[in-house]
Design an enzyme around this catalytic site. Structure first.
Site, PDB file in Angstrom:
ATOM      1  CG  ASP A 162      -2.300   0.551   0.926  1.00  0.00           C
ATOM      2  OD1 ASP A 162      -2.412   1.408   0.027  1.00  0.00           O
ATOM      3  OD2 ASP A 162      -3.270   0.160   1.604  1.00  0.00           O
ATOM      4  CD  GLU A 195      -3.558  -0.138  -2.883  1.00  0.00           C
ATOM      5  OE1 GLU A 195      -4.135   0.948  -2.812  1.00  0.00           O
ATOM      6  OE2 GLU A 195      -4.084  -1.220  -2.575  1.00  0.00           O
ATOM      7  CD1 TRP A 196       4.026   4.996  -7.804  1.00  0.00           C
ATOM      8  CD2 TRP A 196       5.179   3.213  -8.536  1.00  0.00           C
ATOM      9  NE1 TRP A 196       5.218   5.451  -8.309  1.00  0.00           N
ATOM     10  CE2 TRP A 196       5.949   4.378  -8.759  1.00  0.00           C
ATOM     11  CE3 TRP A 196       5.704   1.988  -8.914  1.00  0.00           C
ATOM     12  CZ2 TRP A 196       7.210   4.333  -9.351  1.00  0.00           C
ATOM     13  CZ3 TRP A 196       6.953   1.932  -9.496  1.00  0.00           C
ATOM     14  CH2 TRP A 196       7.707   3.107  -9.709  1.00  0.00           C
ATOM     15  N   PRO A 197       0.225   3.974  -8.727  1.00  0.00           N
ATOM     16  CG  PRO A 197      -0.911   2.835 -10.401  1.00  0.00           C
ATOM     17  CD  PRO A 197       0.144   2.652  -9.373  1.00  0.00           C
ATOM     18  CE1 TYR A 199      -2.308   6.288  -0.637  1.00  0.00           C
ATOM     19  CE2 TYR A 199      -2.019   4.252  -1.867  1.00  0.00           C
ATOM     20  CZ  TYR A 199      -2.526   4.933  -0.769  1.00  0.00           C
ATOM     21  OH  TYR A 199      -3.250   4.254   0.186  1.00  0.00           O
ATOM     22  CG  ASP A 223      -9.775   0.946  -0.799  1.00  0.00           C
ATOM     23  OD1 ASP A 223      -8.814   0.980  -1.583  1.00  0.00           O
ATOM     24  OD2 ASP A 223      -9.643   0.867   0.443  1.00  0.00           O
TER      25      ASP A 223
END
Length: 412
Positions: A162, A195-197, A199, A223
């Site tokens: 995450d 979840e890089w893109p 954020y 989510d």
């Protein structure tokens, strides 16, 4: 001096290229991963004294593994049993290593992994690129190498990583890259879920070429919730951004629209069909978040549907896309192997009864999907053959409100 600077730049570029190559080639997720993930259904329940059947504990994951092995889930392709946030103790151990909460996971993660593996399944675990997870447990910042080694020593097969509490965007990117390399260095095959893109997007456009060099699948949007509004928002976002995300998806790296919530409380039957059909069209990782111990026969049939899963897992590995939108209807297609196409007709209307949508087969596959002729089979909401058509034919599809009809078109 200029020559020295040029040489340093070339050296740095070579190091980065080598790192990217190492990160990219883990040989995993050649088709979208499938499994079960606890988060949407069970959240961060940690009071096992009050709620022993639904708290985040080794018991929950062992029981889910039992059901997945015994009731056809594993055989359908769902192979990962994944722990999300809230599994950790509040502090690392005296050696700086992450540790499971001793009351809720008294046997430890290594024993849990052994149990899951004994069922012919694989274990996924969760951590965070920042100094704390989204729920406030210890994150991996400054511990990337140690945490990767710890996960590998436990026998973990997937890491969901995450992006909470990461500080700057530079630290976020550095952390995702670092953990990818650290996982590879362990020598264990560990699928890397990022979840890089998601954020990055509030501030800058993600570089998906780079992200795919480091991650096996990645989240782009909020989510999922157990509601039609949530499913619809994910589909709307995907259609709006398809020009930037569809082309990068393929074997080894996938866009992840989040969990399947079929079998819970918030979706009607038609909306459940829509989620399953559209996740197949989008070549999405299929991670259920439900209670497999208590699931309806209808939901089980839908989630284990072999024809839908075959579309999702098609080895060509191309993500589908929206090709037209007409009032309340959307028409999507996905190229498949064997000169075939998956086609979805989605009805967004939330009032009234079933409606018909008619379209020319020349719309599909840039005019090639039924040229000179094709067979058409309906996959969802129920399977039946529609027969043979020619390039100049039209199809008329009846679709329930918020429902989807999923078809497979094969060129003859």
């Amino acid at each position: 001096m200029a020559a020295v600077r040029r040489a340093l730049r070339w050296a740095l570029a070579a190091v980065l290229a080598m790192a990217a190559a190492l990160a990219l080639d883990n040989g995993l997720a050649r088709t979208p991963p499938m499994g079960w993930l606890h988060w949407e259904r069970f959240l961060c329940r940690t009071d096992c004294a009050t709620d022993p059947h639904r708290c985040v504990s080794e018991r929950l994951f062992m029981e889910m593994a039992d059901v997945m092995a015994a009731e056809g889930w594993r055989d359908a392709g769902y192979e990962y049993v994944c722990i999300d946030d809230c599994w950790m103790a509040p502090r690392r151990d005296e050696h700086g290593r992450l540790q499971a909460d001793p009351k809720r996971f008294p046997s430890g993660i290594r024993k849990l992994a052994d149990y899951v593996h004994s069922k012919g399944l694989k274990l996924g675990i969760y951590s965070d690129v920042g100094n704390k997870t989204c729920a406030g447990f210890p994150g991996s910042y400054n511990y990337y190498d140690l945490d990767a080694q710890t996960f590998a020593s436990w026998g973990v097969d997937l890491l969901k990583f995450d992006g909470c509490n990461s500080g700057t965007l530079e630290l976020l990117a550095e952390g995702y890259r670092h953990m990818s390399l650290a996982l590879n260095k362990t020598g264990r095959s560990i699928v890397y879920s990022c979840e890089w893109p998601f954020y990055l997007r509030p501030v800058q456009q993600p570089n998906y070429t780079e992200i795919k060099q480091y991650c096996n699948h990645w989240r782009n949007f909020f989510d999922v919730y157990d509601s039609w509004r949530s499913i619809k928002s994910i589909l709307d976002w995907t259609a709006l951004h398809q020009d930037s995300i569809v082309k990068i998806a393929g074997p080894g790296g996938w866009n992840d629209p989040d969990m399947l919530v079929i079998g819970n409380f918030g979706l009607s039957w038609d909306q459940s069909v829509t989620q399953m059909a559209m996740w197949a069209i989008m070549a999405a990782p299929l991670f259920m978040s439900n209670d497999l111990r208590h699931i309806s026969p209808e939901a089980k049939w839908l989630l284990q549907n072999k024809e839908v899963i075959a579309i999702n897992q098609d080895p060509l590995g191309k993500q589908g896309y929206q090709i037209t939108k007409d009032k309340n209807f959307e028409l999507w297609e996905r190229p498949l192997s064997g000169r075939a196409y998956a086609v979805a007709v989605l009805n967004h209307q939330e009032i009234g009864g079933p409606q018909n949508f008619t379209f020319s087969l020349t719309f599909l596959g840039n005019g090639l999907a039924c040229n000179p002729a094709c067979s058409v089979r309906q996959v969802l909401p129920a399977s039946r053959d529609w027969g043979f058509y020619t390039w100049v034919s039209s199809l008329s599809v009846e679709v329930n409100p918020t429902g989807t009809v999923l078809l497979k078109v094969v060129v003859l």
